[in-house]
Structure formats: C-alpha cells, structure tokens
Design a protein around this motif. Structure first.
Motif, short mmCIF file in Angstrom:
data_model
loop_
_atom_site.label_atom_id
_atom_site.label_comp_id
_atom_site.label_asym_id
_atom_site.label_seq_id
_atom_site.Cartn_x
_atom_site.Cartn_y
_atom_site.Cartn_z
N THR A 41 0.81 -1.22 0.00
CA THR A 41 0.00 0.00 0.00
C THR A 41 0.84 1.27 0.00
N ILE A 42 2.01 1.23 0.64
CA ILE A 42 2.86 2.41 0.74
C ILE A 42 4.29 2.04 0.34
N LEU A 43 4.85 2.83 -0.53
CA LEU A 43 6.27 2.71 -0.89
C LEU A 43 6.97 3.95 -0.37
N GLU A 44 7.97 3.76 0.50
CA GLU A 44 8.64 4.89 1.13
C GLU A 44 10.13 4.90 0.82
N GLU A 45 10.64 6.11 0.63
CA GLU A 45 12.07 6.35 0.50
C GLU A 45 12.44 7.37 1.57
N LEU A 46 13.35 6.99 2.47
CA LEU A 46 13.76 7.86 3.56
C LEU A 46 15.21 8.28 3.36
N TRP A 47 15.48 9.53 3.69
CA TRP A 47 16.85 10.04 3.69
C TRP A 47 17.15 10.57 5.08
N LYS A 64 2.54 -3.13 -7.07
CA LYS A 64 1.64 -4.03 -7.80
C LYS A 64 0.42 -3.28 -8.38
N VAL A 65 0.70 -2.18 -9.05
CA VAL A 65 -0.34 -1.40 -9.71
C VAL A 65 0.09 -1.14 -11.15
N GLN A 66 -0.86 -0.68 -11.96
CA GLN A 66 -0.55 -0.28 -13.32
C GLN A 66 0.20 1.05 -13.32
N ALA A 101 8.05 2.70 -13.64
CA ALA A 101 7.90 1.24 -13.80
C ALA A 101 8.27 0.49 -12.52
N GLU A 102 9.36 0.88 -11.88
CA GLU A 102 9.78 0.18 -10.66
C GLU A 102 8.79 0.40 -9.53
N GLN A 103 8.33 1.62 -9.38
CA GLN A 103 7.35 1.92 -8.32
C GLN A 103 6.06 1.16 -8.54
N ALA A 104 5.59 1.10 -9.77
CA ALA A 104 4.37 0.36 -10.08
C ALA A 104 4.54 -1.12 -9.77
N SER A 105 5.71 -1.66 -10.07
CA SER A 105 5.97 -3.07 -9.80
C SER A 105 5.97 -3.36 -8.30
#
Length: 269
Positions: A168-174, A228-230, A221-225
């Motif tokens: 549900t959530i993709l996170e990138e932390l710095w 698991k969304v279009q 493309a990577e984020q969608a993969s």
C-alpha cells in the motif's frame, strides 16, 4: 526552537529567579519574551540534552518552579504548551512524562493514511519489507532538505508497507549519516515497533514535528511493480520533512500511497 533569556526585572506575580544561575547562564536573548515561554525554552533544552529520556517522568511543577524560581502557574502554562505540542504527556495522578513514539496514540500521529473501513489502530501494524538501506553522498536537494552540505554522508532507506498482504505504501527515507551511524537493513527488519521509536530508543533522535507536501502522480515502472499497480494508476505522493528539537531536520521521507482501499486524513484545529 528559539529560546530567550530572563528579563532583568521582577514583579510580584513573577518573583526574581536566579538570573545568571538559571536563565541567564544559558546565554539566551532577548528580554521581552513572556516568562512562561522562557521556562518552556529551558525545559526544551533539558529534553534536547537528554536530561529526561522519552517515557520518563519530568520533575513536578513544584520542583520545576523551585528550580527556575518562578511560580507554579508559570511552569504549568509552559508545560501546557509542551503538552499541546505532543512533547510531553500528562497522566492523571502520575505526573508529566516525556512523550515517546513507543506509545500507541503517538505511533499514529504522523501516519495519516487511514483504511476506508475502520481506522489505523484497528487495522493493525503494517507488514514491512525493507528493500535496501545504503549510505550515499547527499545530492543538492537532499542536502537542502536536511540542512546539510552537498556530498555529506546520508542514509537512504526504501521499504514497502503492506496491509492484509496488499502493498500500500512505498517509502524512501533520507537520514543524515552521523546521527544514524550503525543503522542497517537488518536492524530495521528485526525491529518490531514503529521506525520513529527505533530512532528514539537506539539513536537518541526524537521526531517532534513534521511538514508535508502532497500531490498526485503516476508511478514509474519500478514503483508500479513494487506496489503491484498499473503505471497509469494515480498515487498520492507525500513528501515529509521531520524535525527534532530546535527545528533540526532529521528525516526526508518520500512516500507513494495507494488510495483504492485507503484515504489520506488530517484533523485540522
């Protein structure tokens, strides 16, 4: 957060209080700040220095009033503001405690994504997958957000949060490199509590406030993969800068949120 020195005068309502021994010793300026704000600043200094750790009780209002040589009412007003800012927590009959991200009601303070059915607490903790955790050199935009210099060491963490098996959530932390020395993907994976509680207990960094900006985007493309969304699925992009005491930025977090089963909710007051 800016702090201020003691005024050089005294009144009946606010008796004199150890000028150079208490407020003046900290080199704070100027003299026109309300007295309770000065006391609030001194309590914040103690919180920042670690005199009272997250979850620990702070001295009573009477003890603090004696320490700073002010009235209990002045101390109470300072603590009221700290409580309103979620920096301390009052517990009836027990005293006032330093707020901690390990407490359940605090865990959801920065989590604004809510399930369409129920709430975040009823949904339970997310299933977390750490994609990677690596040390890099700060680019210009990362350095600017974290008040660093370009090229300074930073830590990049990427993870996916899933609910009921659905990513549900993709996170990138710095994160700035120095305060988080020793943080690894294994350490993150093995910790069962909230990430901010890990930062607090193991690295001595407590996030006290955050600023966010939100917009809608389409994933690459990577984020969608990973989610698991279009690639044509609109996602909510939330960029957050989280701060510790004295408005010091300690985290830049960029999250992509699916909103087919969840929505972003913020209570305004």
């Amino acid at each position: 957060m800016a702090t201020h020195s003691a005024p050089t005068f005294a009144t009946i309502a606010n008796p004199p209080y150890a000028g150079s021994d208490a407020l003046g010793a900290s080199g704070l300026t100027p003299a026109f700040s309300p007295l309770y704000q000065q006391i609030k600043g001194l309590i914040l200094q103690s919180l920042q220095s670690g005199e009272w750790k997250p979850g620990e009780a702070i001295p009573s209002e009477m003890d603090l009033a004696g320490r700073f040589r002010v009235s209990q009412g002045t101390v109470r007003k300072a603590i009221d503001e700290l409580a309103a800012e979620n920096l301390v927590v009052r517990r009836q009959g027990k005293g006032t405690f330093v707020a901690t991200h390990a407490e359940q009601h605090v865990q959801y303070r920065f989590l604004k994504l809510q399930p369409d059915n129920g709430d975040a607490q009823s949904e339970g903790p997310a299933e977390r997958t750490i994609i990677d955790c690596k040390r890099l050199r700060a680019s210009a935009d990362i350095a600017r957000a974290l008040s660093l210099r370009s090229g300074d060491p930073v830590l990049q963490v990427r993870r996916v949060l899933a609910y009921a098996g659905v990513p549900t959530i993709l996170e990138e932390l710095w994160l700035p490199g120095a305060p988080f020395k020793g943080l690894t993907a294994e350490r993150l994976s093995n910790y069962n509590g909230p990430m901010y509680a890990l930062f607090e207990t193991e690295f001595g960094v407590r996030m006290v406030r955050a600023e966010e900006s939100i917009r809608a985007i389409n994933p690459d493309a990577e984020q969608a993969s990973l989610l698991k969304v279009q690639a044509t699925t609109p996602l909510l992009s939330v960029e957050r800068v989280a701060y510790t005491y004295n408005d010091t930025p300690m985290e830049l977090r960029r999250g992509l949120y699916r909103t087919d089963t969840h929505h972003y909710r913020n209570a305004l007051s």
